[in-house]
Enzyme design. Structure first.
Site, PDB file in Angstrom:
ATOM      1  N   ASP A 454       6.817 -24.833  24.491  1.00 25.53           N
ATOM      2  CA  ASP A 454       6.689 -26.278  24.350  1.00 25.53           C
ATOM      3  C   ASP A 454       7.828 -26.758  23.446  1.00 25.53           C
ATOM      4  O   ASP A 454       8.500 -25.945  22.803  1.00 25.53           O
ATOM      5  CB  ASP A 454       5.322 -26.598  23.728  1.00 25.53           C
ATOM      6  CG  ASP A 454       5.118 -28.078  23.488  1.00 25.53           C
ATOM      7  OD1 ASP A 454       5.486 -28.865  24.372  1.00 25.53           O
ATOM      8  OD2 ASP A 454       4.605 -28.448  22.429  1.00 25.53           O
ATOM      9  N   LYS A 874       2.535 -26.973  33.604  1.00 25.11           N
ATOM     10  CA  LYS A 874       3.028 -25.908  32.725  1.00 25.11           C
ATOM     11  C   LYS A 874       2.426 -24.565  33.139  1.00 25.11           C
ATOM     12  O   LYS A 874       3.140 -23.561  33.268  1.00 25.11           O
ATOM     13  CB  LYS A 874       2.654 -26.212  31.272  1.00 25.11           C
ATOM     14  CG  LYS A 874       3.401 -27.380  30.655  1.00 25.11           C
ATOM     15  CD  LYS A 874       3.008 -27.535  29.179  1.00 25.11           C
ATOM     16  CE  LYS A 874       3.772 -28.668  28.522  1.00 25.11           C
ATOM     17  NZ  LYS A 874       3.509 -28.758  27.077  1.00 25.11           N
TER      18      LYS A 874
END
Length: 1254
Positions: A454, A874
């Site tokens: 991230d 993701k």
């Protein structure tokens, strides 16, 4: 056919993905999106007369009903679901969170059930049952029971400790307290006792226990500020607003106790940014949206208290729905080890079968003709062979090492503690240590191929700092003295002259301060005045008088206002129509005529103010790309500012242009009419406003530019550089904007000036070409598959891929399909049905091929950045790499939006600290800073992998060397399943005599030091390529063990053959032979682990020689006369060891056996290290030289390579619209509570209020 194919593979030109837009939520469909866009935007005070019509789709798909203050409402039959047979429970979840697996009653049966699901444990249970059958047992039952109980006990204790920790965590969360209306009064209640429909009161700095509808708060007009760090890692505050009707009527405790509103809304889902519902109260309906919902995990900030009604609780909350399924994670070595155990079992059965056949043959040829072998049982030779098959299964069971699993668990447990105790991964600022939250994945840390990270809060600190600026073509921010001369060393500017300076701001250009103080440069005044007035920041007035705290929609904007404050232009306060600023100590108030808020399309914001002189001026700030298009043709400093922008870009700073223009009264009046009309538009209001904004934002005069640093965490560039040298590829997956993600890519050196960047459209074109080539090839050759092995790119150029979530959906064919109304239409003929199946199959094949091509293309790039991606995307990207590359993946993040990715990857790492604990709670490992990742992988991961591989190779070796002796002995005992050793030696061999040295190697061994591991990242590649433990290494261990067993058996056999001892007695009885072979084996295996040890400590040496001493001590005790008297049937080797081991001949035999076993190994190791040295060997050889260099070595400078990037970085606006509407409405201003209509003073505010009510 061709046209059909083309239609499948061509993207719709009219629906090109929008890079600025976050893809729709994970379980949202296009028709839902269309209905959102076509529906009128719900206003704060508008009563939605069409609410029932707009909620009609909810009634079709299922509706969620919540009745305030009425727990019996949920006991109605329609809210019950069948659990089992006639047992039913409410569909509304309680608020208690449960992550533990066992309770006191279920622990023993469940844990044993889970343990016996392991093949090895079940195998030994079956073996124990076989050993209890007298006809086939050749070993005592305790030889299997003792190790099995040890294995089960150690694993059960570990599982119990892990579950106790989970119980404690759950208890801590569930027992948090908040106020709940019960019996007409607020009572302190535990979180776990909160139910859907309860009215709760939350206080400042407390977490929200469930998803609640905001009813009222202590703030004006029931505004509520929340921090969403637990959800998305962002620390800037966001605001929520209650409905006007609940704000007015639900302030008192008695009113809330009487509240009986009914809420109808969507079913629980994972959409963090969406909510659609309706409140029915007092015969009126009110529209609800996400701005009125507080989600579980948020923290109440700057709001003394607030009230809300619980809509979703516990497992139904959005944060829990986003957490994804907890997957059981297993290492590659675990899987390989299981396959090897299966291989050993197959080998064991084949050997037992062969030996049983041999016994059958021996019985037929020899035993039948040898009267002295008659055992009074008239069984046939085949039956005797059958019984011997099971006998050999028992005798040779140590080929499947039961203690292997418990030893592996002990090693992993110890390695986990080493990670926890590593002071170099301790972050003192937050008092946060590294934490291994699982003990089963340590060696996998040494095999990582891909890292998925991230951005916000993981790579960055989410802190923006003002670094430099350009004003009127002059650059400021370098290290200069008051006269403008450059300094060699930075000297911090003293801001003590400014009473409002915050004390944390660091600046090193004294020349700019002198220019500000002199007041000779009017452009400098305008520059900082613009920063102080052109924003939507709000002041938190709840602090002590004289203290200023700013709340900004984005950290960028907060950094600019803070910078202006320190330079003497201080934003003090605002009302809906005015703004008060202190200009170098002089306080002035300006009329704000309009705020032209920013969005992702405009990339700029403006304010129009009336100065004290009556002049009207527009101040504007925005990205250089949009500002330069709107500048007046005669901007003298345009080129100088552009040059400064390039210099700032070289330094990876985020830039922003500032400009202004004077507006005549007539021009403003004409424009304001259009502005008011656009503000009250009922359809396409945003587009109408943007068009009006465009008319006034033109012919701008350029003032200069700012340069902001999106502060990376310490050591991020060095960490990424080092991991890249270890052949680990790093992908950044973020919900942030493309420009922001790209800036960070350059800052942390994922991207450089030499990097060729491919964007979504480039990727789409490449994949399109590849797919057409594959299909053409498949069409020309019917036997050819669509797979192509050639690469996408030629040469070794540095390439990177930057792709947005919208493009990702488009390329991977993950776009949602519109829900169609149910029509009972079936294929009429078998041919139509076949065509449908074929079409579906072809679409699936095409999708799979497209996804595989994308993964191949992305993996050819050195770096990949996916921006504007949802939590589900993701996880999808991680899953694709796992599926198509069979690579070991690691995901690292800090927020709830990273949880799904963390759970999907082979290893999940949570960043703990200011961004919340949601990611940490779902992770396998956690620490406070990204830079610790290099130590976790290159040191702990690599050491763990090497230790585990060395342990396994040795463990299999020592067990083969031990067990195969029985096979050679079989050729001399008629294949009768007779053991070559004493029973107690067989029982204790793996438990005591050979366990400690190899355990210590598995815990402490290291080929090179931690500093050298970090200095030479290429050492890490061994684990990625599985070079230290694989089937080849396994069979080499098997061969090595077999050779050792041959030597251990045949040298004593040959030495004892037809010999006589010193006392004239023959030493060659069975028991003396068993002691000799066992003693030789203990010496060989313990000296062998000594040869395998790279890192010697006192503990290692003690364990090797201590194990040998322990063997002799226990053997002499077990062979003593005293223990034989007590247990005559269990100890039959009375006096064997004392009698045999006093013979020098026997010791010479053992020395010869040991020498023949070990000398070839020593020679081979020496030859290998000299002629074919590995990277590790070379580093070990020169470690003294490296140690000397280490003393003189200085830490290399920061990896921010200033001056090498030729690209222009962009300012990153907030993900959401700013506070402009809030400011203009007056709802944020702290004053005496009055209805909203009474405080709308200006025509603009009135028009907006009317527009929202319409």
């Amino acid at each position: 056919m061709i046209s059909e194919r083309d239609s499948e593979t061509t993207f719709d030109e009219d629906s090109q993905p929008n890079d600025e837009v976050m893809p729709y939520s994970d379980d949202e469909t296009e028709d839902e999106l269309d209905s959102r866009q076509s529906a009128l935007e719900p206003g704060q005070n508008r009563i939605d007369r069409d609410a029932e019509e707009s909620r009609e789709p909810l009634k079709k798909d299922g509706i969620w009903q919540v009745k305030a203050n009425d727990r019996r409402f949920y006991e109605q039959p329609q809210f019950k679901t069948t659990v089992f047979l006639c047992f039913r429970k409410s569909k509304y979840a309680g608020n208690a969170i449960k992550t533990y697996k066992y309770n006191p009653i279920t622990f023993l049966p469940l844990n044993l059930f889970e343990q016996f699901k392991r093949a090895a444990n079940f195998y030994f249970l079956v073996l124990l049952i076989l050993q209890s059958i007298p006809q086939i047992t050749t070993l005592s039952w305790y030889t299997t029971l003792v190790p099995l109980l040890l294995v089960l006990g150690v694993t059960a204790v570990k599982d119990l400790l892990d579950d106790i920790a989970r119980h404690r965590m759950d208890k801590e969360v569930n027992n948090r307290m908040c106020d709940v209306i019960q019996g007409g009064r607020f009572k302190n209640t535990k979180w776990k006792d909160i139910k859907v429909g309860d009215i709760i009161r939350l206080k400042k700095n407390t977490f929200v226990p469930a998803d609640i509808l905001l009813l009222s708060s202590s703030e004006p007009n029931s505004l509520c500020y929340v921090e969403t760090a637990e959800l998305d890692g962002e620390t800037n505050l966001k605001f929520k607003m209650a409905l006007e009707v609940t704000h007015r009527h639900l302030q008192e405790e008695s009113a809330m106790a009487d509240f009986d509103g009914l809420i109808e809304c969507e079913e629980p889902n994972n959409r963090l940014d969406k909510f659609a519902g309706t409140l029915f109260w007092r015969n009126t309906s009110y529209a609800l949206d996400a701005d009125k919902i507080l989600l579980r995990g948020c923290k109440i900030r700057n709001t003394d208290f607030c009230h809300g009604v619980v809509i979703f609780a516990g497992a139904d909350t959005k944060i829990m729905k986003n957490s994804g399924k907890t997957k059981f994670k297993r290492t590659k070595i675990d899987s390989l080890m299981n396959y090897m155990v299966y291989t050993i079992i197959v080998v064991l059965m084949l050997l037992s079968a062969g030996l049983a056949i041999g016994h059958t043959y021996w019985e037929q040829q020899i035993a039948n003709s040898s009267w002295y072998l008659y055992d009074a049982q008239d069984s046939s030779p085949p039956y005797r062979g059958f019984l011997n098959f099971w006998g050999y299964i028992i005798v040779l069971n140590t080929m499947v090492p039961i203690s292997l699993y418990v030893s592996v668990e002990v090693i992993r447990w110890g390695q986990s503690y080493f990670i926890n105790w590593d002071l170099q991964m301790y972050y003192p600022e937050k008092d946060t240590a590294a934490k291994a939250r699982t003990t089963t994945l340590n060696e996998q840390l040494g095999q990582i191929h891909y890292i998925f990270s991230d951005k916000t809060g993981t790579l960055t600190q989410n802190i923006m700092t003002f670094k430099k600026c350009c004003i009127n073509g002059q650059r400021y921010g370098d290290w200069r003295d008051g006269g403008g001369q450059l300094q060699s060393h930075p000297e911090q500017v003293d801001f003590s002259w400014n009473a409002y300076a915050d004390g944390k701001f660091l600046f090193y250009d004294h020349y700019l301060i002198e220019q500000i103080k002199s007041g000779k440069e009017p452009e400098i005044h305008k520059f900082f005045f613009l920063l102080a007035i052109c924003h939507t920041v709000m002041v938190d007035t709840s602090l002590d008088p004289g203290q200023l705290s700013y709340q900004a929609a984005s950290p960028d904007e907060g950094a600019l206002v803070t910078a202006a404050r320190n330079f003497g232009y201080v934003f003090l306060s605002r009302t809906q129509n005015t703004i008060t600023i202190s200009e170098m100590g002089l306080e002035r108030t300006y009329d704000v005529l309009a705020i032209l808020d920013f969005n992702s399309d405009r990339k700029r914001m403006s304010v129009i103010v009336r100065e004290s002189s009556g002049n009207i001026r527009l101040y504007c700030k925005g990205a250089d790309t949009v500002i330069y298009e709107r500048l007046h043709p005669r901007n003298l400093k345009r080129e100088a500012t552009e040059e400064a922008l390039d210099i700032f870009a070289n330094e990876t700073l985020r830039t922003l242009c500032l400009c202004y223009r004077d507006i005549s009264h007539d021009e403003f009046e004409a424009w304001n009419k259009k502005f008011v009309e656009a503000s009250v538009a009922t359809t396409n209001r945003d587009e109408a406003l943007d068009k009006v904004y465009e008319e006034i934002e033109k012919n701008l005069i350029l003032l200069g530019a700012t340069a902001i640093e999106d502060k990376l965490q310490d050591g991020v560039p060095e960490t990424i550089s080092r991991l890249s040298k270890a052949d680990i590829k790093i992908w950044v997956l973020t919900g942030d904007k493309k420009e922001t993600a790209e800036n960070i890519g350059f800052s942390c050196e994922l991207l450089t000036d030499e990097t060729t960047i491919f964007y979504g459209e480039d990727t789409s074109a490449l994949l399109q070409t590849r797919l057409e080539n594959q299909r053409n090839r498949a069409g020309s050759n019917t036997h050819s598959s669509l797979r192509m092995n050639e690469t996408f790119f030629q040469g070794s150029r540095d390439r990177a891929l930057i792709i947005t979530g919208s493009w990702l959906n488009e390329i991977l064919l993950e776009k949602k399909k519109k829900k169609k109304k149910l029509k009972l239409k079936f294929p009429r003929t078998a041919e139509e049905k076949k065509k449908q199946i074929e079409k579906r199959r072809r679409a699936e094949a095409y999708k799979e091929q497209q996804q595989q091509n994308f993964v191949d293309l992305a993996c050819e790039c050195r770096a990949v950045i996916c921006c504007r991606v949802t939590p589900k995307q993701k996880a999808m990207v991680v899953e694709l790499v796992k599926k198509y590359k069979k690579a070991v993946t690691l995901a690292i993040g800090d927020g709830a939006n990273d949880v799904n990715m963390i759970k999907t990857a082979h290893i999940g790492v949570g960043i703990s600290g200011q961004e919340g604990m949601q990611a940490v709670m779902s992770s396998d490992y956690s620490f406070a800073q990204f830079r610790y990742l290099q130590r976790l992988l290159l040191v702990h991961g690599r050491w763990s992998y090497i230790r585990m591989c060395k342990f396994l190779r040795y463990f299999f070796y020592k067990n083969f060397a031990f067990t195969l002796v029985h096979i050679w002995y079989s050729f001399f005992n008629g294949f009768s399943a007779q053991t070559a050793y004493e029973d107690w030696f067989i029982t204790l061999y793996n438990v005591l005599y050979s366990s400690l040295p190899v355990l210590l190697v598995g815990l402490l061994d290291q080929d090179v030091s931690d500093k050298l591991s970090l200095r030479f990242p290429r050492l890490y590649v061994l684990g990625q390529k599985d070079l230290l433990f694989n089937y080849k290494k396994f069979f080499l261990s098997l061969l090595h063990g077999a050779v050792t067993s041959l030597i251990i058996f045949f040298i004593p056999y040959g030495a004892y053959l037809k010999t006589m001892g010193q006392d004239g007695e023959a030493p060659s009885d069975y028991q003396s032979f068993a002691v000799t072979a066992a003693s030789s084996l203990i010496f060989v295996v313990n000296f062998q682990i000594g040869l395998d040890t790279s890192y010697w400590t006192f503990v290692n040496a003690f364990s090797v020689f201590g194990s040998i001493a322990l063997y002799f001590g226990i053997t002499f005790d077990l062979h003593s006369a005293g223990i034989h008297v007590l247990f005559p049937s269990g100890f039959q080797f009375t006096g064997t060891a004392p009698n045999a081991l006093r013979q020098p001949y026997l010791w010479l035999t053992m020395i010869l056996s040991i020498a023949i076993c070990l000398l070839p190994v020593v020679a081979l190791r020496f030859l290998s290290a000299t002629v074919w040295p590995s990277e590790s060997d070379r580093v070990q050889k020169n470690r003294k030289k490296y140690l000397a260099e280490e003393q003189q070595w200085r830490r290399r400078p920061s990896a921010f390579r200033r001056g090498v990037s030729g690209r222009r970085s962009a300012y990153a606006f907030s993900h959401q619209r700013g506070y402009a509407d809030l400011i203009a409405s007056g709802r944020s201003i702290r004053k005496k509570r009055t209805p909203l209509d009474a405080v709308l003073g200006s025509s603009v505010a009135e028009a907006r209020g009317d527009g929202e009510a319409s």
